[in-house]
Design an enzyme around this catalytic site. Structure first.
Site, PDB file in Angstrom:
ATOM      1  N   GLN A   1      -5.064 -12.464 -13.235  1.00  0.00           N
ATOM      2  CA  GLN A   1      -4.290 -10.463 -13.572  1.00  0.00           C
ATOM      3  C   GLN A   1      -3.814 -10.841 -14.497  1.00  0.00           C
ATOM      4  OE1 GLN A   1      -6.300  -8.206 -10.321  1.00  0.00           O
ATOM      5  NE2 GLN A   1      -5.412  -6.549 -10.834  1.00  0.00           N
TER       6      GLN A   1
ATOM      7  N   SER B   1       2.706   4.631  -7.772  1.00  0.00           N
ATOM      8  CA  SER B   1       2.250   3.225  -7.999  1.00  0.00           C
ATOM      9  C   SER B   1       3.281   2.118  -7.285  1.00  0.00           C
ATOM     10  CB  SER B   1       3.013   3.301  -9.600  1.00  0.00           C
ATOM     11  OG  SER B   1       2.373   1.335  -9.743  1.00  0.00           O
ATOM     12  N   SER B   2       2.689   0.756  -7.309  1.00  0.00           N
ATOM     13  CA  SER B   2       3.049   0.245  -6.142  1.00  0.00           C
ATOM     14  C   SER B   2       4.813   0.101  -7.154  1.00  0.00           C
ATOM     15  CB  SER B   2       2.502  -0.971  -5.772  1.00  0.00           C
ATOM     16  OG  SER B   2       1.135  -1.118  -5.087  1.00  0.00           O
TER      17      SER B   2
ATOM     18  N   LEU C   1       0.563  -1.011   0.002  1.00  0.00           N
ATOM     19  CA  LEU C   1      -0.188   0.413  -0.524  1.00  0.00           C
ATOM     20  C   LEU C   1       1.058   1.175   0.290  1.00  0.00           C
ATOM     21  CD1 LEU C   1      -2.927  -1.364   2.932  1.00  0.00           C
ATOM     22  CD2 LEU C   1      -3.020  -1.404   0.189  1.00  0.00           C
TER      23      LEU C   1
ATOM     24  N   GLU D   1       0.467   6.393  -0.379  1.00  0.00           N
ATOM     25  CA  GLU D   1      -0.596   6.986  -0.359  1.00  0.00           C
ATOM     26  C   GLU D   1      -1.324   7.186  -1.319  1.00  0.00           C
ATOM     27  OE1 GLU D   1      -1.236   9.892   1.297  1.00  0.00           O
ATOM     28  OE2 GLU D   1      -0.041   8.719   3.176  1.00  0.00           O
TER      29      GLU D   1
ATOM     30  N   HIS E   1      -3.439   4.554  -1.736  1.00  0.00           N
ATOM     31  CA  HIS E   1      -4.173   3.230  -1.458  1.00  0.00           C
ATOM     32  C   HIS E   1      -5.328   4.418  -0.322  1.00  0.00           C
ATOM     33  CE1 HIS E   1      -1.597   0.051  -3.202  1.00  0.00           C
ATOM     34  NE2 HIS E   1      -3.111   0.311  -3.722  1.00  0.00           N
TER      35      HIS E   1
ATOM     36  N   ASP F   1      -6.323   3.642 -13.119  1.00  0.00           N
ATOM     37  CA  ASP F   1      -6.428   2.696 -13.868  1.00  0.00           C
ATOM     38  C   ASP F   1      -8.045   3.424 -14.834  1.00  0.00           C
ATOM     39  OD1 ASP F   1      -4.146   0.332 -12.577  1.00  0.00           O
ATOM     40  OD2 ASP F   1      -4.923   0.555 -10.847  1.00  0.00           O
TER      41      ASP F   1
HETATM   42  O1  PAF Z   1      -6.313  -2.414  -9.119  1.00  0.00           O
HETATM   43  C1  PAF Z   1      -6.155  -3.447  -8.483  1.00  0.00           C
HETATM   44  O2  PAF Z   1      -5.277  -3.043  -7.394  1.00  0.00           O
HETATM   45  C2  PAF Z   1      -6.845  -4.582  -8.823  1.00  0.00           C
HETATM   46  O3  PAF Z   1      -6.731  -4.886  -9.901  1.00  0.00           O
HETATM   47  C3  PAF Z   1      -7.265  -4.725  -7.655  1.00  0.00           C
HETATM   48  C4  PAF Z   1      -8.949  -4.198  -7.992  1.00  0.00           C
HETATM   49  C5  PAF Z   1      -7.245  -4.817  -6.852  1.00  0.00           C
HETATM   50  C6  PAF Z   1      -8.232  -6.464  -8.910  1.00  0.00           C
HETATM   51  O4  PAF Z   1      -6.817  -7.612  -7.897  1.00  0.00           O
END
Ligand code: PAF
Length: 294
Positions: free
Chosen positions: A61, A185-186, A33, A35, A37, A150
Protein backbone atom coordinates in the site's frame (compact mmCIF):
# COMPACT_ATOMS: atom_id res chain seq x y z
CA UNK A 1 -1.63 -12.34 25.43
CA UNK A 2 -0.36 -14.66 22.71
CA UNK A 3 1.89 -13.44 19.89
CA UNK A 4 1.74 -15.36 16.59
CA UNK A 5 4.29 -14.69 13.88
CA UNK A 6 3.09 -17.28 11.38
CA UNK A 7 -0.24 -18.04 9.70
CA UNK A 8 -0.06 -21.60 11.06
CA UNK A 9 0.28 -20.39 14.69
CA UNK A 10 -2.59 -17.95 14.19
CA UNK A 11 -4.81 -20.71 12.75
CA UNK A 12 -4.11 -22.95 15.73
CA UNK A 13 -4.87 -20.24 18.30
CA UNK A 14 -8.02 -19.13 16.48
CA UNK A 15 -9.38 -22.66 16.26
CA UNK A 16 -9.13 -22.95 20.01
CA UNK A 17 -11.09 -19.67 20.44
CA UNK A 18 -13.67 -20.87 17.92
CA UNK A 19 -14.08 -24.20 19.75
CA UNK A 20 -15.05 -22.18 22.83
CA UNK A 21 -17.60 -20.28 20.68
CA UNK A 22 -15.89 -16.98 21.35
CA UNK A 23 -16.75 -14.02 19.15
CA UNK A 24 -13.71 -12.31 17.63
CA UNK A 25 -13.13 -8.57 17.25
CA UNK A 26 -10.26 -7.77 14.89
CA UNK A 27 -8.14 -4.61 14.77
CA UNK A 28 -5.78 -4.50 11.77
CA UNK A 29 -2.92 -1.99 12.15
CA UNK A 30 0.54 -1.15 10.88
CA UNK A 31 1.84 -0.84 14.45
CA UNK A 32 3.43 2.12 16.25
CA UNK A 33 0.21 2.14 18.22
CA UNK A 34 -1.25 5.29 19.73
CA UNK A 35 -4.44 6.23 21.61
CA UNK A 36 -6.41 6.01 18.34
CA UNK A 37 -5.51 2.32 18.00
CA UNK A 38 -6.07 1.85 21.74
CA UNK A 39 -9.63 3.16 21.36
CA UNK A 40 -10.28 0.57 18.61
CA UNK A 41 -8.87 -2.22 20.79
CA UNK A 42 -10.95 -1.12 23.78
CA UNK A 43 -14.14 -0.97 21.72
CA UNK A 44 -13.36 -4.42 20.25
CA UNK A 45 -12.77 -5.68 23.80
CA UNK A 46 -16.15 -4.33 24.95
CA UNK A 47 -18.08 -5.83 22.04
CA UNK A 48 -16.44 -9.28 21.60
CA UNK A 49 -15.21 -12.24 23.66
CA UNK A 50 -11.70 -12.08 22.20
CA UNK A 51 -9.63 -9.39 20.48
CA UNK A 52 -7.16 -10.11 17.69
CA UNK A 53 -4.72 -7.36 16.70
CA UNK A 54 -2.58 -7.52 13.57
CA UNK A 55 0.60 -5.49 13.20
CA UNK A 56 1.94 -5.52 9.67
CA UNK A 57 3.50 -2.69 7.67
CA UNK A 58 2.08 -3.65 4.31
CA UNK A 59 4.50 -2.84 1.47
CA UNK A 60 1.72 -3.19 -1.14
CA UNK A 61 0.00 0.00 0.00
CA UNK A 62 3.05 2.28 -0.22
CA UNK A 63 4.01 4.04 -3.45
CA UNK A 64 7.63 4.03 -4.69
CA UNK A 65 8.42 7.46 -3.19
CA UNK A 66 6.49 7.02 0.05
CA UNK A 67 7.65 6.36 3.61
CA UNK A 68 7.71 2.52 3.74
CA UNK A 69 11.39 2.40 4.80
CA UNK A 70 11.07 5.03 7.48
CA UNK A 71 7.60 4.02 8.73
CA UNK A 72 7.99 4.05 12.55
CA UNK A 73 8.11 0.74 14.40
CA UNK A 74 8.24 -0.11 18.13
CA UNK A 75 7.33 -3.71 18.76
CA UNK A 76 7.93 -3.70 22.51
CA UNK A 77 5.77 -0.63 23.15
CA UNK A 78 3.05 -1.94 20.82
CA UNK A 79 2.83 -5.22 22.72
CA UNK A 80 2.61 -3.43 26.07
CA UNK A 81 -0.21 -1.16 24.86
CA UNK A 82 -2.02 -4.08 23.22
CA UNK A 83 -1.95 -6.05 26.47
CA UNK A 84 -3.18 -3.05 28.48
CA UNK A 85 -6.18 -2.79 26.12
CA UNK A 86 -7.21 -6.41 26.67
CA UNK A 87 -5.89 -7.95 23.42
CA UNK A 88 -5.88 -11.78 23.39
CA UNK A 89 -3.90 -12.50 20.24
CA UNK A 90 -1.40 -10.46 18.24
CA UNK A 91 -0.57 -11.50 14.69
CA UNK A 92 2.80 -10.02 13.66
CA UNK A 93 3.89 -11.66 10.41
CA UNK A 94 7.00 -10.83 8.41
CA UNK A 95 6.68 -9.64 4.81
CA UNK A 96 7.80 -13.12 3.64
CA UNK A 97 5.17 -14.78 5.81
CA UNK A 98 2.40 -12.61 4.29
CA UNK A 99 3.75 -12.63 0.74
CA UNK A 100 5.93 -15.75 0.28
CA UNK A 101 5.60 -15.16 -3.49
CA UNK A 102 4.82 -12.00 -5.41
CA UNK A 103 0.99 -11.95 -5.34
CA UNK A 104 -0.66 -12.14 -8.76
CA UNK A 105 -4.09 -11.37 -7.34
CA UNK A 106 -5.26 -7.95 -6.16
CA UNK A 107 -8.50 -6.76 -4.65
CA UNK A 108 -9.35 -3.56 -6.48
CA UNK A 109 -12.33 -1.48 -5.39
CA UNK A 110 -13.38 1.01 -8.07
CA UNK A 111 -15.29 4.31 -7.91
CA UNK A 112 -14.94 4.96 -4.14
CA UNK A 113 -11.20 5.06 -4.78
CA UNK A 114 -11.36 7.61 -7.61
CA UNK A 115 -10.77 10.67 -5.43
CA UNK A 116 -8.97 11.84 -2.28
CA UNK A 117 -6.11 9.48 -1.31
CA UNK A 118 -7.13 7.09 -4.10
CA UNK A 119 -6.23 9.80 -6.62
CA UNK A 120 -3.15 11.19 -4.90
CA UNK A 121 -1.70 7.78 -3.89
CA UNK A 122 -2.22 5.57 -6.99
CA UNK A 123 -2.39 1.87 -6.07
CA UNK A 124 -2.69 2.58 -2.33
CA UNK A 125 -6.19 1.16 -1.93
CA UNK A 126 -5.37 -1.88 -4.11
CA UNK A 127 -2.71 -2.68 -1.50
CA UNK A 128 -5.14 -2.01 1.37
CA UNK A 129 -7.94 -4.09 -0.21
CA UNK A 130 -5.56 -6.98 -0.90
CA UNK A 131 -3.99 -7.11 2.56
CA UNK A 132 -7.27 -6.57 4.44
CA UNK A 133 -8.87 -9.43 2.43
CA UNK A 134 -5.95 -11.68 3.33
CA UNK A 135 -6.17 -10.66 6.99
CA UNK A 136 -9.95 -11.24 7.07
CA UNK A 137 -9.43 -14.74 5.61
CA UNK A 138 -6.75 -15.47 8.18
CA UNK A 139 -8.48 -14.00 11.25
CA UNK A 140 -12.12 -14.85 10.32
CA UNK A 141 -13.41 -12.11 12.65
CA UNK A 142 -17.02 -11.39 13.56
CA UNK A 143 -16.31 -7.65 13.67
CA UNK A 144 -13.42 -5.51 12.42
CA UNK A 145 -12.64 -2.03 13.74
CA UNK A 146 -11.36 0.89 11.65
CA UNK A 147 -10.78 4.53 12.59
CA UNK A 148 -12.71 7.25 10.78
CA UNK A 149 -9.51 9.28 10.33
CA UNK A 150 -9.15 7.16 7.19
CA UNK A 151 -12.78 7.71 6.18
CA UNK A 152 -12.08 6.69 2.59
CA UNK A 153 -10.51 3.44 3.84
CA UNK A 154 -13.71 2.74 5.82
CA UNK A 155 -15.81 3.35 2.67
CA UNK A 156 -13.50 1.13 0.58
CA UNK A 157 -13.49 -1.75 3.09
CA UNK A 158 -17.28 -1.59 3.52
CA UNK A 159 -17.73 -1.71 -0.25
CA UNK A 160 -15.32 -4.66 -0.53
CA UNK A 161 -17.03 -6.57 2.28
CA UNK A 162 -20.44 -6.08 0.64
CA UNK A 163 -19.24 -6.89 -2.86
CA UNK A 164 -17.29 -10.02 -1.86
CA UNK A 165 -19.65 -11.29 0.89
CA UNK A 166 -17.14 -11.32 3.72
CA UNK A 167 -18.91 -12.42 6.90
CA UNK A 168 -17.63 -9.57 9.01
CA UNK A 169 -19.27 -6.46 10.42
CA UNK A 170 -17.21 -3.32 9.79
CA UNK A 171 -17.28 -0.98 12.78
CA UNK A 172 -16.28 2.63 12.08
CA UNK A 173 -14.88 4.34 15.20
CA UNK A 174 -14.54 8.07 15.93
CA UNK A 175 -11.30 9.97 15.31
CA UNK A 176 -9.17 10.40 18.45
CA UNK A 177 -7.55 13.84 18.74
CA UNK A 178 -4.86 15.62 20.74
CA UNK A 179 -6.26 18.24 23.17
CA UNK A 180 -5.63 20.97 20.53
CA UNK A 181 -7.57 19.01 17.88
CA UNK A 182 -4.78 17.36 15.85
CA UNK A 183 -5.93 13.88 14.78
CA UNK A 184 -3.67 11.17 16.21
CA UNK A 185 -1.42 9.54 13.62
CA UNK A 186 1.79 7.52 13.71
CA UNK A 187 3.14 10.11 11.26
CA UNK A 188 2.73 13.06 13.70
CA UNK A 189 6.08 11.97 15.10
CA UNK A 190 7.85 13.26 11.96
CA UNK A 191 6.62 16.86 12.42
CA UNK A 192 9.13 19.50 13.52
CA UNK A 193 7.96 21.59 16.53
CA UNK A 194 7.02 24.43 14.14
CA UNK A 195 5.08 22.08 11.82
CA UNK A 196 3.34 20.54 14.84
CA UNK A 197 2.05 23.99 15.85
CA UNK A 198 0.85 24.68 12.29
CA UNK A 199 -0.74 21.23 11.87
CA UNK A 200 -3.57 22.22 14.23
CA UNK A 201 -4.98 24.21 11.30
CA UNK A 202 -6.26 20.99 9.70
CA UNK A 203 -8.80 20.23 12.40
CA UNK A 204 -9.46 23.92 13.13
CA UNK A 205 -10.28 24.69 9.48
CA UNK A 206 -12.65 21.72 9.27
CA UNK A 207 -14.44 22.86 12.40
CA UNK A 208 -14.72 26.43 11.08
CA UNK A 209 -16.17 25.12 7.83
CA UNK A 210 -18.72 23.01 9.69
CA UNK A 211 -19.80 26.08 11.68
CA UNK A 212 -20.45 27.95 8.44
CA UNK A 213 -22.15 25.03 6.69
CA UNK A 214 -25.69 26.20 7.28
CA UNK A 215 -25.04 29.80 6.19
CA UNK A 216 -27.42 30.90 3.48
CA UNK A 217 -26.25 30.12 -0.04
CA UNK A 218 -23.37 27.87 1.10
CA UNK A 219 -21.93 25.72 -1.71
CA UNK A 220 -19.21 23.08 -1.75
CA UNK A 221 -16.89 25.44 -3.64
CA UNK A 222 -17.24 28.07 -0.90
CA UNK A 223 -16.86 25.56 1.91
CA UNK A 224 -13.70 24.10 0.35
CA UNK A 225 -12.33 27.65 -0.08
CA UNK A 226 -12.88 28.37 3.64
CA UNK A 227 -10.76 25.32 4.52
CA UNK A 228 -8.06 26.09 1.95
CA UNK A 229 -7.72 29.72 3.09
CA UNK A 230 -7.40 28.66 6.73
CA UNK A 231 -4.76 25.99 5.99
CA UNK A 232 -2.78 28.33 3.75
CA UNK A 233 -2.17 30.51 6.83
CA UNK A 234 0.45 27.88 7.75
CA UNK A 235 3.55 28.75 5.74
CA UNK A 236 4.90 25.16 5.81
CA UNK A 237 1.62 23.58 4.67
CA UNK A 238 1.22 22.35 1.10
CA UNK A 239 -2.35 21.28 0.36
CA UNK A 240 -2.74 17.97 -1.47
CA UNK A 241 -6.54 18.07 -1.48
CA UNK A 242 -9.52 19.68 0.21
CA UNK A 243 -12.71 18.00 -0.97
CA UNK A 244 -16.34 17.79 0.01
CA UNK A 245 -17.98 14.55 -1.18
CA UNK A 246 -21.07 12.50 -0.47
CA UNK A 247 -20.44 9.83 2.14
CA UNK A 248 -20.03 6.88 1.98
CA UNK A 249 -20.41 6.82 -1.84
CA UNK A 250 -17.60 9.41 -2.19
CA UNK A 251 -19.37 10.79 -5.22
CA UNK A 252 -18.75 14.46 -6.02
CA UNK A 253 -21.09 17.32 -5.27
CA UNK A 254 -21.90 19.91 -7.90
CA UNK A 255 -19.64 22.86 -6.93
CA UNK A 256 -22.50 25.36 -7.29
CA UNK A 257 -25.33 23.30 -5.70
CA UNK A 258 -26.67 24.57 -2.38
CA UNK A 259 -25.50 22.29 0.43
CA UNK A 260 -28.87 22.70 2.15
CA UNK A 261 -30.33 20.50 -0.62
CA UNK A 262 -28.17 17.51 0.46
CA UNK A 263 -29.90 15.29 3.02
CA UNK A 264 -27.16 12.65 3.30
CA UNK A 265 -23.90 12.91 5.28
CA UNK A 266 -21.06 14.69 3.54
CA UNK A 267 -17.35 14.07 4.00
CA UNK A 268 -15.12 17.12 4.20
CA UNK A 269 -11.60 15.72 3.84
CA UNK A 270 -8.13 17.24 3.70
CA UNK A 271 -4.61 16.00 2.98
CA UNK A 272 -1.75 18.37 3.66
CA UNK A 273 2.02 17.98 3.41
CA UNK A 274 4.43 19.47 5.93
CA UNK A 275 7.79 18.81 4.31
CA UNK A 276 7.85 15.06 3.63
CA UNK A 277 5.08 14.37 6.16
CA UNK A 278 1.60 13.96 4.75
CA UNK A 279 -1.31 14.32 7.20
CA UNK A 280 -4.99 13.65 6.62
CA UNK A 281 -8.08 14.68 8.54
CA UNK A 282 -11.83 14.91 7.92
CA UNK A 283 -15.24 15.64 9.36
CA UNK A 284 -18.56 14.05 8.52
CA UNK A 285 -20.98 16.94 8.26
CA UNK A 286 -24.65 17.21 7.53
CA UNK A 287 -26.41 20.32 6.33
CA UNK A 288 -29.92 19.23 7.22
CA UNK A 289 -29.77 16.88 10.22
CA UNK A 290 -27.62 16.13 13.23
CA UNK A 291 -24.50 14.17 12.23
CA UNK A 292 -25.23 10.55 13.08
CA UNK A 293 -22.61 8.50 11.23
CA UNK A 294 -20.22 7.92 14.16
O1 PAF B 1 -5.11 1.71 8.44
C1 PAF B 1 -4.10 0.99 8.44
O2 PAF B 1 -3.30 0.99 9.38
C2 PAF B 1 -3.83 0.09 7.25
O3 PAF B 1 -4.24 0.69 6.06
C3 PAF B 1 -4.42 -1.32 7.40
C4 PAF B 1 -5.94 -1.28 7.46
C5 PAF B 1 -3.89 -1.98 8.65
C6 PAF B 1 -4.04 -2.18 6.20
O4 PAF B 1 -2.66 -2.33 6.10
Amino acid sequence: MIVCRTKAELKLQLSSLRKQNKSIGFVPTMGFLHEGHASLLRQAHNENDAVVLSIFVNPLQFGPNEDLDRYPRDEKRDLMLAEECGTHLVFMPSVDEMYPNKPLTSVIVSQVTDRLCGASRPGHFDGVGTVVSKLFHLAQPDRAYFGMKDAQQVAVIKQMVNDLNFHVEIVACPIVREPDGLALSSRNLYLTPEQRVQAVLLSRSLRQAEEQLTEQGMTSARLEAIVKDAINEADEAVIDYVELLQFPSLQPIDAAALLSTYKEPLLLAVAVKFGATRLIDNRIIQATEVNSYV
